[in-house]
Design an enzyme around this catalytic site. Structure first.
Site, short mmCIF file in Angstrom:
data_model
loop_
_atom_site.label_atom_id
_atom_site.label_comp_id
_atom_site.label_asym_id
_atom_site.label_seq_id
_atom_site.Cartn_x
_atom_site.Cartn_y
_atom_site.Cartn_z
N HIS A 11 -1.98 5.45 6.59
CA HIS A 11 -0.58 5.88 6.67
C HIS A 11 -0.50 7.32 6.17
O HIS A 11 -1.31 7.74 5.33
CB HIS A 11 0.32 5.08 5.72
CG HIS A 11 0.30 3.59 5.88
ND1 HIS A 11 0.64 2.95 7.05
CD2 HIS A 11 0.02 2.61 5.00
CE1 HIS A 11 0.57 1.63 6.87
NE2 HIS A 11 0.18 1.40 5.63
N CYS B 30 0.83 -1.21 0.00
CA CYS B 30 0.00 0.00 0.00
C CYS B 30 0.86 1.25 0.00
O CYS B 30 0.58 2.23 -0.71
CB CYS B 30 -0.92 -0.02 1.22
SG CYS B 30 -0.06 -0.37 2.76
#
Ligand code: NAD
Length: 349
Positions: free
Chosen positions: A225, A143
């Site tokens: 994130h 990701c």
């Protein structure tokens, strides 16, 4: 031709990949695996995805029916009915699985928890779709790496003839996924002490010419994130802050919004926006960039981006299927097709 897709590992990534594949008119989900009976089997049943056991052991297969689930066989049975398998198992079990896929003569796509060395090829839609055409096996990068690829590849392409870009990135990583009770920290900030971290340089597996280093910390959050990125541009780049923003505004799967104007100042609001968009699970396939956090000063570009770790790689898996099957050579065409079909599937078109 409709590509028959199997999904080995129906967890966080696997269940999302299954839906994204089911949304496409040129693909079908022929089965998903679970290691044993659990609540995830109910989802597979409800969605109509044929259920298989991750293993071929008869006792493990029988455990499903003992718990009331119809199991259609083991992994070998699933492999015998698919053109390609998407391995969504937990990281680092890939080597054992790859041997099974090869033995069955089935193409395979792994996820970012596996090392590039396992497959020898890695994938993001914008960086190297063409290089992946027709190969037997690849790895959709993590990701984080997918997020870096989305915003850095267009910058690199702009600067290529001038010598390319140099990137430093601080990855501020979520501690665990929302459904994961086994990881931490829950009240600490945990630096990755192996420096520089492996996260940024993983981008070079799909775009080797981008010079990039990174540091990483894990923080007690589950939802996204954040990357704090510094890019050194070669002189003569001809960009300014507005041009960079315009570039990302026209980049697929990048969502750039002004934090002050929209009051999206943290990842909490980004995820609330994602829930408003209305994809299943509140997913955000796009990389979110704060427009007012972008600043190009001389040859140095600064920006922040947020990554919905559970979902940004999902549409890339669909594009990767088309690359490996050789069914679409142009990455932009595949991206448009993938995203339109997912939007329709979610009732958003
Ligand atoms: P997960 O734990 O949520 O799901 C993994 C699934 O695979 C589970 O259902 C598990 O029972 C099953 N499984 C266990 N052993 C298996 C085996 N030997 N073969 C096949 N299946 C097996 O994990 P996840 O978060 O979905 O991660 C899957 C992969 O995707 C990993 O490589 C991970 O690094 C990568 N990835 C995860 C995220 C994320 O944020 N969750 C993001 C990008 C990439």
């Amino acid at each position: 031709m409709v590509t028959r897709v199997g999904i080995n590992g129906f967890g966080t990534i696997g269940k999302r990949v299954a839906d994204a594949v089911a949304a496409q008119s040129d693909m079908e989900v022929v089965g998903v695996t679970k290691t044993g009976p659990s609540f995830g089997c109910d989802l597979a049943v409800r969605k109509g995805y044929p259920l298989y056991c991750t293993f071929d052991d008869l006792s493990k297969i029988a455990a499903f029916s003992e718990s009331g689930y119809q199991c259609n066989g083991g992994l070998s049975d699933l492999l015998s009915s698919c053109d390609i398998i998407i391995d969504c198992s937990p990281g680092k079990v890939g080597a054992e699985n790859l041997a099974k896929y090869k033995a069955a003569g089935v193409k395979s796509i792994f996820q970012g928890g596996e090392k590039h060395a396992l497959t020898g090829m890695s994938y993001t839609s914008s960086a190297n779709h063409f290089e992946n055409l027709g190969v037997d096996c690849t790895r959709v990068v993590s990701c984080n790496t997918t997020g870096l690829s989305r915003t850095l590849v267009p910058l690199q392409e702009h600067c290529l003839e001038l010598g390319g870009i140099e990137v430093n990135c601080v990855m501020i990583r979520r501690a665990a996924d929302p459904g994961d009770s086994s990881k931490g920290p829950i009240n600490a900030i945990k630096p990755v002490l192996k420096v520089p971290s492996h996260h940024g340089p993983d981008l070079m597996t799909v775009s080797p010419e981008i010079a990039i280093t990174s540091l990483a910390v894990a923080v007690p959050t589950t939802i996204m994130h954040v990357h704090a990125i510094t890019v050194n541009l070669p002189s003569g780049h001809g960009l300014d802050t507005e041009k960079v923003i315009a570039m990302w505004n026209s980049t697929a799967r990048v969502l750039i919004m002004n934090g002050a104007d929209t009051r999206i100042t943290t990842t909490a609001e980004v995820m609330e926006l994602a829930r408003d968009i209305g994809r299943t699970w509140g997913d955000l396939h796009e990389i979110f960039v704060w427009e007012d956090g972008v600043s190009l000063q001389s040859d140095t570009l600064y920006y922040f981006q947020a990554i919905h770790q559970e979902s940004d790689v999902i549409p890339e898996n669909v594009d990767a299927i088309r690359a490996l099957m050789g069914s679409e050579a142009d990455w932009r065409t595949s991206v448009d097709r993938t995203d339109a079909a997912i939007a329709e599937f979610n009732g958003l078109s």
